[in-house]
Design a protein around this motif. Sequence first.
Motif, PDB file in Angstrom:
ATOM      1  N   TRP A 138       0.849  -1.183   0.000  1.00 33.69           N
ATOM      2  CA  TRP A 138       0.000   0.000   0.000  1.00 33.69           C
ATOM      3  C   TRP A 138       0.887   1.235   0.000  1.00 33.69           C
ATOM      4  O   TRP A 138       2.106   1.152   0.100  1.00 33.69           O
ATOM      5  CB  TRP A 138      -0.929  -0.001   1.212  1.00 33.69           C
ATOM      6  CG  TRP A 138      -0.252   0.269   2.537  1.00 33.69           C
ATOM      7  CD1 TRP A 138       0.017   1.492   3.099  1.00 33.69           C
ATOM      8  CD2 TRP A 138       0.253  -0.705   3.464  1.00 33.69           C
ATOM      9  NE1 TRP A 138       0.654   1.334   4.307  1.00 33.69           N
ATOM     10  CE2 TRP A 138       0.803   0.012   4.564  1.00 33.69           C
ATOM     11  CE3 TRP A 138       0.294  -2.100   3.475  1.00 33.69           C
ATOM     12  CZ2 TRP A 138       1.375  -0.641   5.646  1.00 33.69           C
ATOM     13  CZ3 TRP A 138       0.869  -2.743   4.563  1.00 33.69           C
ATOM     14  CH2 TRP A 138       1.400  -2.020   5.625  1.00 33.69           C
ATOM     15  N   GLY A 139       0.275   2.408  -0.131  1.00 28.78           N
ATOM     16  CA  GLY A 139       1.043   3.649  -0.161  1.00 28.78           C
ATOM     17  C   GLY A 139       1.963   3.701  -1.357  1.00 28.78           C
ATOM     18  O   GLY A 139       1.519   3.544  -2.497  1.00 28.78           O
ATOM     19  N   GLU A 140       3.252   3.871  -1.127  1.00 28.08           N
ATOM     20  CA  GLU A 140       4.202   3.947  -2.231  1.00 28.08           C
ATOM     21  C   GLU A 140       4.379   2.602  -2.939  1.00 28.08           C
ATOM     22  O   GLU A 140       4.899   2.539  -4.049  1.00 28.08           O
ATOM     23  CB  GLU A 140       5.555   4.447  -1.740  1.00 28.08           C
ATOM     24  CG  GLU A 140       6.239   3.547  -0.729  1.00 28.08           C
ATOM     25  CD  GLU A 140       7.588   4.096  -0.311  1.00 28.08           C
ATOM     26  OE1 GLU A 140       8.092   5.027  -0.980  1.00 28.08           O
ATOM     27  OE2 GLU A 140       8.146   3.604   0.699  1.00 28.08           O
ATOM     28  N   HIS A 141       3.916   1.519  -2.304  1.00 25.84           N
ATOM     29  CA  HIS A 141       4.036   0.192  -2.906  1.00 25.84           C
ATOM     30  C   HIS A 141       2.723  -0.286  -3.529  1.00 25.84           C
ATOM     31  O   HIS A 141       2.656  -1.410  -4.018  1.00 25.84           O
ATOM     32  CB  HIS A 141       4.508  -0.809  -1.859  1.00 25.84           C
ATOM     33  CG  HIS A 141       5.836  -0.477  -1.265  1.00 25.84           C
ATOM     34  ND1 HIS A 141       7.007  -0.475  -2.003  1.00 25.84           N
ATOM     35  CD2 HIS A 141       6.179  -0.094  -0.003  1.00 25.84           C
ATOM     36  CE1 HIS A 141       8.016  -0.130  -1.222  1.00 25.84           C
ATOM     37  NE2 HIS A 141       7.541   0.111  -0.013  1.00 25.84           N
ATOM     38  N   ALA A 224       7.183 -11.759  -1.410  1.00 26.19           N
ATOM     39  CA  ALA A 224       7.647 -10.564  -0.691  1.00 26.19           C
ATOM     40  C   ALA A 224       9.169 -10.459  -0.600  1.00 26.19           C
ATOM     41  O   ALA A 224       9.724  -9.356  -0.720  1.00 26.19           O
ATOM     42  CB  ALA A 224       7.021 -10.515   0.700  1.00 26.19           C
ATOM     43  N   PRO A 225       9.901 -11.582  -0.392  1.00 25.20           N
ATOM     44  CA  PRO A 225      11.360 -11.453  -0.271  1.00 25.20           C
ATOM     45  C   PRO A 225      12.056 -10.949  -1.530  1.00 25.20           C
ATOM     46  O   PRO A 225      13.217 -10.533  -1.465  1.00 25.20           O
ATOM     47  CB  PRO A 225      11.808 -12.894   0.045  1.00 25.20           C
ATOM     48  CG  PRO A 225      10.612 -13.563   0.629  1.00 25.20           C
ATOM     49  CD  PRO A 225       9.454 -12.963  -0.109  1.00 25.20           C
ATOM     50  N   ALA A 230       8.729  -4.816   0.204  1.00 22.59           N
ATOM     51  CA  ALA A 230       7.568  -5.669   0.467  1.00 22.59           C
ATOM     52  C   ALA A 230       7.639  -6.343   1.835  1.00 22.59           C
ATOM     53  O   ALA A 230       6.613  -6.543   2.487  1.00 22.59           O
ATOM     54  CB  ALA A 230       7.428  -6.711  -0.634  1.00 22.59           C
ATOM     55  N   MET A 231       8.831  -6.703   2.275  1.00 25.92           N
ATOM     56  CA  MET A 231       8.950  -7.408   3.548  1.00 25.92           C
ATOM     57  C   MET A 231       8.497  -6.544   4.727  1.00 25.92           C
ATOM     58  O   MET A 231       7.963  -7.055   5.709  1.00 25.92           O
ATOM     59  CB  MET A 231      10.393  -7.863   3.761  1.00 25.92           C
ATOM     60  CG  MET A 231      10.818  -9.015   2.866  1.00 25.92           C
ATOM     61  SD  MET A 231       9.847 -10.520   3.138  1.00 25.92           S
ATOM     62  CE  MET A 231      10.441 -11.007   4.765  1.00 25.92           C
ATOM     63  N   GLY A 232       8.682  -5.240   4.622  1.00 24.05           N
ATOM     64  CA  GLY A 232       8.274  -4.343   5.694  1.00 24.05           C
ATOM     65  C   GLY A 232       6.773  -4.253   5.856  1.00 24.05           C
ATOM     66  O   GLY A 232       6.271  -3.866   6.915  1.00 24.05           O
ATOM     67  N   GLN A 233       6.030  -4.590   4.811  1.00 25.37           N
ATOM     68  CA  GLN A 233       4.566  -4.539   4.872  1.00 25.37           C
ATOM     69  C   GLN A 233       3.927  -5.923   4.913  1.00 25.37           C
ATOM     70  O   GLN A 233       2.708  -6.038   4.998  1.00 25.37           O
ATOM     71  CB  GLN A 233       4.026  -3.766   3.658  1.00 25.37           C
ATOM     72  CG  GLN A 233       4.454  -2.311   3.621  1.00 25.37           C
ATOM     73  CD  GLN A 233       3.793  -1.540   2.474  1.00 25.37           C
ATOM     74  OE1 GLN A 233       3.260  -2.109   1.539  1.00 25.37           O
ATOM     75  NE2 GLN A 233       3.842  -0.221   2.564  1.00 25.37           N
ATOM     76  N   LEU A 234       4.756  -6.954   4.877  1.00 18.72           N
ATOM     77  CA  LEU A 234       4.239  -8.320   4.810  1.00 18.72           C
ATOM     78  C   LEU A 234       3.327  -8.666   5.975  1.00 18.72           C
ATOM     79  O   LEU A 234       2.332  -9.395   5.805  1.00 18.72           O
ATOM     80  CB  LEU A 234       5.404  -9.306   4.740  1.00 18.72           C
ATOM     81  CG  LEU A 234       5.041 -10.798   4.729  1.00 18.72           C
ATOM     82  CD1 LEU A 234       4.190 -11.142   3.513  1.00 18.72           C
ATOM     83  CD2 LEU A 234       6.305 -11.658   4.764  1.00 18.72           C
ATOM     84  N   TRP A 235       3.645  -8.170   7.174  1.00 16.98           N
ATOM     85  CA  TRP A 235       2.853  -8.499   8.362  1.00 16.98           C
ATOM     86  C   TRP A 235       1.367  -8.217   8.144  1.00 16.98           C
ATOM     87  O   TRP A 235       0.499  -8.978   8.618  1.00 16.98           O
ATOM     88  CB  TRP A 235       3.357  -7.693   9.566  1.00 16.98           C
ATOM     89  CG  TRP A 235       3.160  -6.198   9.419  1.00 16.98           C
ATOM     90  CD1 TRP A 235       4.028  -5.309   8.864  1.00 16.98           C
ATOM     91  CD2 TRP A 235       2.010  -5.449   9.816  1.00 16.98           C
ATOM     92  NE1 TRP A 235       3.495  -4.035   8.882  1.00 16.98           N
ATOM     93  CE2 TRP A 235       2.259  -4.092   9.467  1.00 16.98           C
ATOM     94  CE3 TRP A 235       0.802  -5.777  10.427  1.00 16.98           C
ATOM     95  CZ2 TRP A 235       1.341  -3.081   9.709  1.00 16.98           C
ATOM     96  CZ3 TRP A 235      -0.127  -4.770  10.680  1.00 16.98           C
ATOM     97  CH2 TRP A 235       0.151  -3.432  10.329  1.00 16.98           C
TER      98      TRP A 235
END
Length: 264
Positions: A138-141, A224-225, A230-235
């Motif tokens: 989301w956001g910039e991603h 995600a990896p 992507a990993m920062g938002q994976l949760w």
Amino acid sequence: MSPTAQEREAVLEGVEPADIADTKKWFAEAIGTFVLVMGGVGTAVLAGEKVGPLGVALAFGLSLLVLVYAIGPVSGCHVNPAVTVGQLMMGRLSPMSAAGYIVSQAIGGLLAGLVLFAIAKNLPSYDRASSGLGANGWGEHSPSAVTGPGGEVVIQEGYGMAAMIIVEVMLTALLVFVVLAATDRISEIPQAGLAIGFTLAVIHLIAIPVDNTSVNPARSLAVAPYQDGAMGQLWAFILFPLIGGVLGALLYGMLFGRSRELQA
């Protein structure tokens, strides 16, 4: 189909239900999740520019439709931890079996992500930073974010976190509700694959512009990896689809009045 739905159908027909070992079910779930990620995310990454969002949505939906009939008789074809949580809440799985399902789905998804990344980077023009690997964000991603000419600098962010939470919870709840309802013994169980597959396709048509559509933690974990950020938002794409799965199971229980009757 869920294992319980099959057992009920067998009972209605006077046939002794087959006793399938958990290990076979888990292996089927790993294979199924691998195929779903390759079929859906693979289409988005390798052919997304040619088929567009409609093609990607159909790839996910048709992949799931085929899998329902291919591995449904073995494992119930969850291929999604949120669906497994919903089945667990309805008493169609034991906690131990559900844990095995989820681990198998994660393994199948991660293997698919690894294979997909190996294929994508084999193209000389592929750039991980700008092309990514179909991860959620989301956001910039968000897929709706506006980027500069190189595709790396974000000029305007896309859909925010609130939109992501709404679509992931709401649409995962819809998917789990349809899975549970379509495999209920009062439904036309042989047609369940059509209902479930096309539901997933419609879900993707709605949510692709928002966050690339997760509604499946194993799908999100798979790629995600291999995508920057992507990993920062994976949760979030693990948490909110699981919340949606719980909500879908609760709605199913309220409408159909089903209780924890049979253990699979």
